[in-house]
Write a protein that holds these residues in place. Structure first.
Motif, mmCIF file in Angstrom:
data_model
loop_
_atom_site.group_PDB
_atom_site.id
_atom_site.type_symbol
_atom_site.label_atom_id
_atom_site.label_comp_id
_atom_site.label_asym_id
_atom_site.label_seq_id
_atom_site.Cartn_x
_atom_site.Cartn_y
_atom_site.Cartn_z
ATOM 1 N N SER A 3 -18.547 -31.673 57.150
ATOM 2 C CA SER A 3 -19.850 -32.072 56.629
ATOM 3 C C SER A 3 -20.952 -31.259 57.287
ATOM 4 C CB SER A 3 -20.065 -33.568 56.885
ATOM 5 O OG SER A 3 -21.382 -33.933 56.577
ATOM 6 N N LEU A 4 -22.073 -31.148 56.579
ATOM 7 C CA LEU A 4 -23.228 -30.427 57.125
ATOM 8 C C LEU A 4 -24.310 -31.374 57.629
ATOM 9 C CD1 LEU A 4 -23.575 -27.785 54.294
ATOM 10 C CD2 LEU A 4 -22.479 -27.455 56.488
ATOM 11 N N GLU A 36 -24.945 -34.293 51.583
ATOM 12 C CA GLU A 36 -24.207 -33.522 52.583
ATOM 13 C C GLU A 36 -25.134 -32.726 53.503
ATOM 14 O OE1 GLU A 36 -20.785 -33.024 53.370
ATOM 15 O OE2 GLU A 36 -20.726 -34.958 52.331
ATOM 16 N N ASP A 376 -16.971 -27.693 48.221
ATOM 17 C CA ASP A 376 -16.113 -26.826 49.044
ATOM 18 C C ASP A 376 -16.488 -25.358 48.871
ATOM 19 O OD1 ASP A 376 -14.739 -28.947 50.065
ATOM 20 O OD2 ASP A 376 -12.948 -28.701 48.843
ATOM 21 N N LYS A 379 -19.734 -24.782 50.883
ATOM 22 C CA LYS A 379 -19.499 -24.787 52.324
ATOM 23 C C LYS A 379 -18.760 -23.534 52.805
ATOM 24 C CE LYS A 379 -19.437 -29.823 52.441
ATOM 25 N NZ LYS A 379 -18.610 -31.043 52.617
ATOM 26 N N VAL A 383 -19.928 -21.743 56.396
ATOM 27 C CA VAL A 383 -19.171 -22.213 57.557
ATOM 28 C C VAL A 383 -18.468 -21.046 58.212
ATOM 29 C CG1 VAL A 383 -17.273 -23.680 58.320
ATOM 30 C CG2 VAL A 383 -18.865 -24.510 56.588
#
Length: 383
Positions: A3-4, A36, A376, A379, A383
């Motif tokens: 998660s952010l 998120e 997804d 992210k 990430v």
């Protein structure tokens, strides 16, 4: 993916052709991204104060981007390209997601020049890949390599069906590996639930989509009229958005004429689609162009209704012929009439198709499934 929420707020910029399309098909994903931890921005042609207010009230930043979907004026397109470039430079998004043809072309070009990655979504190719006119075929010959170019590089292509992915990426293994196939907009399984068919001797067929000639509504009206003339107990219900900016738009004059002549029951732009589907027996979309995964087919199947559609991309990827519905050849009035007749006289088959369709949606087409695939992808870029 992690998660952010506990990290610095990241910016997510959607670039899309028009605000109402975003609200209809992408708002759930945008709100999930906001939960998120993303700061969400939307750039589109703003068509209504109501949509602007709705988005802003949900904490979404709104930007006006004057995209003209029907325009072929090179000067206007160049202006819009540089407007897109300035917007990206101003917002400085951590993730940029462009949706529909012109936003994909402009944004994809910007990000290829910058050597960075954007998410590029083509929810169906529309009339591009199916146009039969000489000018249409020429346009596709020009656009296909342009689209293939912007979808490569570091950009991440996102499609709603595998056929579009293969058509535009071909054998480019590197780009195919990055491509994401997200099957449609997803549906809320708690809202779109199976209900018993209405107790009516008249079988109600529902068409609910943008009111475009390429969606096959005219053929459906003709087929229903032929069935009525033979004494079949059938009635056509129509709901949708009058999309006057589209090339193949059906005018409100035609809709009103059909309604006055009792050829259709006109519901307008419906907010509670689950309720309308529950009032009907069959969902039909005899589309003649390249769809993504049509939302109404997913919603209809989620509500346990049998489906009639065409053997076109997106439609044929969703409907399993003879399992949860019927697929017919586009523009084939006899095939369409035959499919409707079979379902009108086969309540057990309608029930069987509806049960199979519901199971399929639960497995692969829920909101939860679509949102997770989309988030997804976002992210993976940060990430």
């Amino acid at each position: 993916m992690p998660s952010l929420k506990n990290k610095n707020k990241r910016k997510l910029l959607y670039i899309i052709n028009v605000d109402w399309y975003f609200v209809l098909h992408w708002l759930d994903r945008a709100l999930s991204a906001k939960k998120e931890g993303f700061e969400v921005h939307v750039a589109a042609r703003l068509s209504s104060e109501d949509y602007i207010y709705k988005l802003k009230s949900l904490g979404i930043h709104v930007h006006d981007l004057p995209i003209e979907r029907r325009s072929l004026n090179p000067l206007k397109e160049i202006f819009c390209f540089f407007k897109t470039l300035r917007l990206i430079t101003k917002v400085k998004p951590d993730v940029c997601h462009a949706i529909t043809l012109k936003p994909v072309l402009y944004t994809g070009t910007v990000y290829r020049i910058l050597g960075r990655a954007a998410v590029l979504s083509l929810p169906g190719l529309g009339v591009l890949s199916t146009h039969t006119s000489r000018m249409g075929r020429l346009g596709w010959q020009i656009l296909r390599p342009a689209l293939s170019w912007v979808l490569r590089g570091r950009n991440i292509p996102m499609f709603e069906n595998f056929q579009d992915s293969e058509l535009l990426l071909g054998e480019c293994a590197k780009s195919m590996a990055k491509a994401t196939v997200v099957p449609g907009a997803g549906v809320d399984l708690d809202l779109f639930t199976p209900r018993p068919e209405p107790e009516s001797h008249i079988i109600k067929v529902l068409f609910a989509a943008r009111l475009l000639k390429s969606k096959g509504l005219e053929f459906l009206v003709e087929a229903i009229n032929l069935l009525k003339a033979k004494g079949e107990p059938v009635e056509l219900h129509v709901a949708g958005i009058i999309d006057e900016d589209a090339f193949s738009a059906i005018s409100i004059v035609d809709i009103e004429k059909w309604s006055v002549n009792n050829e259709i029951v006109w519901h307008g732009n419906v907010s509670d689609m689950a309720e309308l589907i529950s009032q009907c027996h069959i969902v039909a979309l005899p589309s003649t162009y390249g769809e993504g995964i049509p939302r109404i087919l997913i919603e209809g199947a989620a509500c346990g209704r049998s489906i009639i559609s065409t053997n076109m991309s997106g439609c044929k990827e969703f409907v399993l012929h003879g399992v949860d519905g019927y697929l017919i050849e586009p523009n084939n009035i006899e095939s369409l009439r035959g499919a409707i007749t079979k379902l009108v006289h086969s309540p057990d088959l309608r029930k069987e198709f509806g049960k199979a369709g519901r199971e399929k949606v639960v497995s692969n087409y829920s909101n939860h499934h679509v949102i997770n695939l989309t988030l997804d992808t976002y992210k993976s870029l940060i990430v």
